[in-house]
Scaffold this motif. Sequence first.
Motif, PDB file in Angstrom:
ATOM      1  N   SER A 153       0.845  -1.182   0.000  1.00 33.74           N
ATOM      2  CA  SER A 153       0.000   0.000   0.000  1.00 33.74           C
ATOM      3  C   SER A 153       0.884   1.236   0.000  1.00 33.74           C
ATOM      4  O   SER A 153       2.029   1.195   0.472  1.00 33.74           O
ATOM      5  CB  SER A 153      -0.925   0.019   1.218  1.00 33.74           C
ATOM      6  OG  SER A 153      -0.179   0.143   2.413  1.00 33.74           O
ATOM      7  N   THR A 154       0.368   2.332  -0.517  1.00 38.14           N
ATOM      8  CA  THR A 154       1.117   3.571  -0.538  1.00 38.14           C
ATOM      9  C   THR A 154       0.150   4.747  -0.539  1.00 38.14           C
ATOM     10  O   THR A 154      -0.939   4.665  -1.117  1.00 38.14           O
ATOM     11  CB  THR A 154       2.038   3.648  -1.771  1.00 38.14           C
ATOM     12  OG1 THR A 154       2.749   4.888  -1.747  1.00 38.14           O
ATOM     13  CG2 THR A 154       1.239   3.562  -3.065  1.00 38.14           C
ATOM     14  N   ASP A 155       0.557   5.811   0.129  1.00 41.15           N
ATOM     15  CA  ASP A 155      -0.245   7.035   0.103  1.00 41.15           C
ATOM     16  C   ASP A 155       0.510   8.181  -0.555  1.00 41.15           C
ATOM     17  O   ASP A 155       0.005   9.305  -0.623  1.00 41.15           O
ATOM     18  CB  ASP A 155      -0.680   7.437   1.516  1.00 41.15           C
ATOM     19  CG  ASP A 155       0.494   7.699   2.432  1.00 41.15           C
ATOM     20  OD1 ASP A 155       1.648   7.528   1.992  1.00 41.15           O
ATOM     21  OD2 ASP A 155       0.260   8.080   3.602  1.00 41.15           O
ATOM     22  N   ARG A 178       0.668  13.434  -0.435  1.00 39.66           N
ATOM     23  CA  ARG A 178       0.078  12.237   0.151  1.00 39.66           C
ATOM     24  C   ARG A 178      -1.439  12.326   0.034  1.00 39.66           C
ATOM     25  O   ARG A 178      -2.022  13.381   0.284  1.00 39.66           O
ATOM     26  CB  ARG A 178       0.482  12.084   1.615  1.00 39.66           C
ATOM     27  CG  ARG A 178       1.959  11.817   1.815  1.00 39.66           C
ATOM     28  CD  ARG A 178       2.276  11.621   3.283  1.00 39.66           C
ATOM     29  NE  ARG A 178       3.683  11.365   3.503  1.00 39.66           N
ATOM     30  CZ  ARG A 178       4.243  10.176   3.454  1.00 39.66           C
ATOM     31  NH1 ARG A 178       3.509   9.097   3.199  1.00 39.66           N
ATOM     32  NH2 ARG A 178       5.534  10.026   3.670  1.00 39.66           N
ATOM     33  N   ASP A 180      -5.361  10.998   1.164  1.00 45.80           N
ATOM     34  CA  ASP A 180      -5.960  10.859   2.495  1.00 45.80           C
ATOM     35  C   ASP A 180      -5.994   9.427   2.994  1.00 45.80           C
ATOM     36  O   ASP A 180      -6.007   9.185   4.198  1.00 45.80           O
ATOM     37  CB  ASP A 180      -7.375  11.449   2.479  1.00 45.80           C
ATOM     38  CG  ASP A 180      -7.360  12.949   2.254  1.00 45.80           C
ATOM     39  OD1 ASP A 180      -6.825  13.666   3.115  1.00 45.80           O
ATOM     40  OD2 ASP A 180      -7.862  13.398   1.212  1.00 45.80           O
ATOM     41  N   ALA A 181      -6.041   8.442   2.094  1.00 43.09           N
ATOM     42  CA  ALA A 181      -6.039   7.033   2.503  1.00 43.09           C
ATOM     43  C   ALA A 181      -5.171   6.253   1.523  1.00 43.09           C
ATOM     44  O   ALA A 181      -5.143   6.557   0.328  1.00 43.09           O
ATOM     45  CB  ALA A 181      -7.459   6.469   2.519  1.00 43.09           C
ATOM     46  N   PRO A 182      -4.450   5.252   1.993  1.00 38.51           N
ATOM     47  CA  PRO A 182      -3.534   4.523   1.098  1.00 38.51           C
ATOM     48  C   PRO A 182      -4.276   3.732   0.024  1.00 38.51           C
ATOM     49  O   PRO A 182      -5.415   3.288   0.213  1.00 38.51           O
ATOM     50  CB  PRO A 182      -2.772   3.590   2.046  1.00 38.51           C
ATOM     51  CG  PRO A 182      -3.670   3.433   3.223  1.00 38.51           C
ATOM     52  CD  PRO A 182      -4.389   4.734   3.371  1.00 38.51           C
ATOM     53  N   ASN A 238     -10.898   8.603  -0.319  1.00 42.70           N
ATOM     54  CA  ASN A 238     -10.511   8.777  -1.716  1.00 42.70           C
ATOM     55  C   ASN A 238     -11.715   8.921  -2.641  1.00 42.70           C
ATOM     56  O   ASN A 238     -11.612   8.679  -3.841  1.00 42.70           O
ATOM     57  CB  ASN A 238      -9.655   7.589  -2.173  1.00 42.70           C
ATOM     58  CG  ASN A 238      -8.334   7.516  -1.448  1.00 42.70           C
ATOM     59  OD1 ASN A 238      -7.770   8.533  -1.050  1.00 42.70           O
ATOM     60  ND2 ASN A 238      -7.827   6.309  -1.257  1.00 42.70           N
TER      61      ASN A 238
END
Length: 405
Positions: A153-155, A178, A180-182, A238
Amino acid sequence: MKGIIIIYCLLFTLNAAAQEQATTDSVSPHDSSTSLMGKLRHVQQILDDKARAKVDPRYIEVPEKPWRVILRYKETAVDVDYENDFYFPEDKERLFWQLYFEPPVAASVGFWAGYRGTGISYSHSLVKNAGRYFSFSTTGAKYGFNFRLRRFSTDEVTFNAKAYHDGEMIGEQNIHDRIDAPVWIRSTNANGYYVFNGRHYSQAAAYNQSVIQRRSAGSLLAGATWYQSSFDLSAPENSLFMILSKKVGRIKMHQANIGIGYGYNFVPFRGFVINAMVMPTISVYNRVKVYKYDFNYLPLDDNVMPPESYGQWNSQTHTWANGEKYKPMDEEGNYLQDVEVWEIDSDVNYGRLQFNVDLRLGIAYNWSNYFIGLQGQFNRFSYKMDETKVILIDGYARVSLGMRF
């Protein structure tokens, strides 16, 4: 796969037990040959003879010692490019936007243990938040197979957007930030190849050192790849990206590829080999499934009621107290505190043919019962559905040091 692992474990047990028995037991040759130990040794001998029978010893050397233990340092990189083209026909406006994800490189240390060309590996990640990674491989004189799985996962995201009106660009924005959510991404890659000139050319000589290439040689290769991946940005935070993706929040893709390529082993001096392989492929099966979501908020609109007139949200009926289904978002992002997202539909599309590529480079040096290697692989996969396009680039570089026994 389970059968290969079981055989591998039996052979490993056999090898250790046979060495111990040779020094401590005084069993007669007849009794030993009829025991389970003797039968397993017979299987081992068959495998060794088979490995030697399929290659020309002038070009490929099969080491006397079949077992190998390898220490590895590996770096794996995955890049994801997510694109959408959004058109507003009533206003003659078009919005093209792109999300580019580049998660941390998954650096790891581990080991590989195996018999001839078959083995299993374990690695420990050295980087936090790099996800999980698993691999399995096996090779023979005329074939090779490897399996890779990574989930992460990545944000961190690079966002690029271009706005057009009546065909002319009226604005552009490019930022790295970034979200708000990954976003969760999973990729699974299983690929195999067949070597037409397996007597003279060995792919394994450069990538797992189960054999040693003695003279330069090349070969045509036929390959097949099964690839599947998932791209998930369906977290409520998202929701704006999903709205701009025409309510698409998740994508699952299955793709089968076939191709013809060429590999070449260059041997400038004894024990040293440089391998290069390229295999263009086309997809013969390309299935994309998208999951769509709805929301209790939509972007700002000029013809809406004041936000304070909407009242409470009812999660059962998916309506606000005043009967409206959507409430306009505020520009400060306060809507993220109570935004709700729920799945409403899914759609399956069998896409058109895609062109992908498999590139590999390997270098190895053998001396005595030791060897060192440097390997790299690059894969590019792409899929498209309507105005949504995803390109995933998956590659790795690996340094290995091993011994035979």
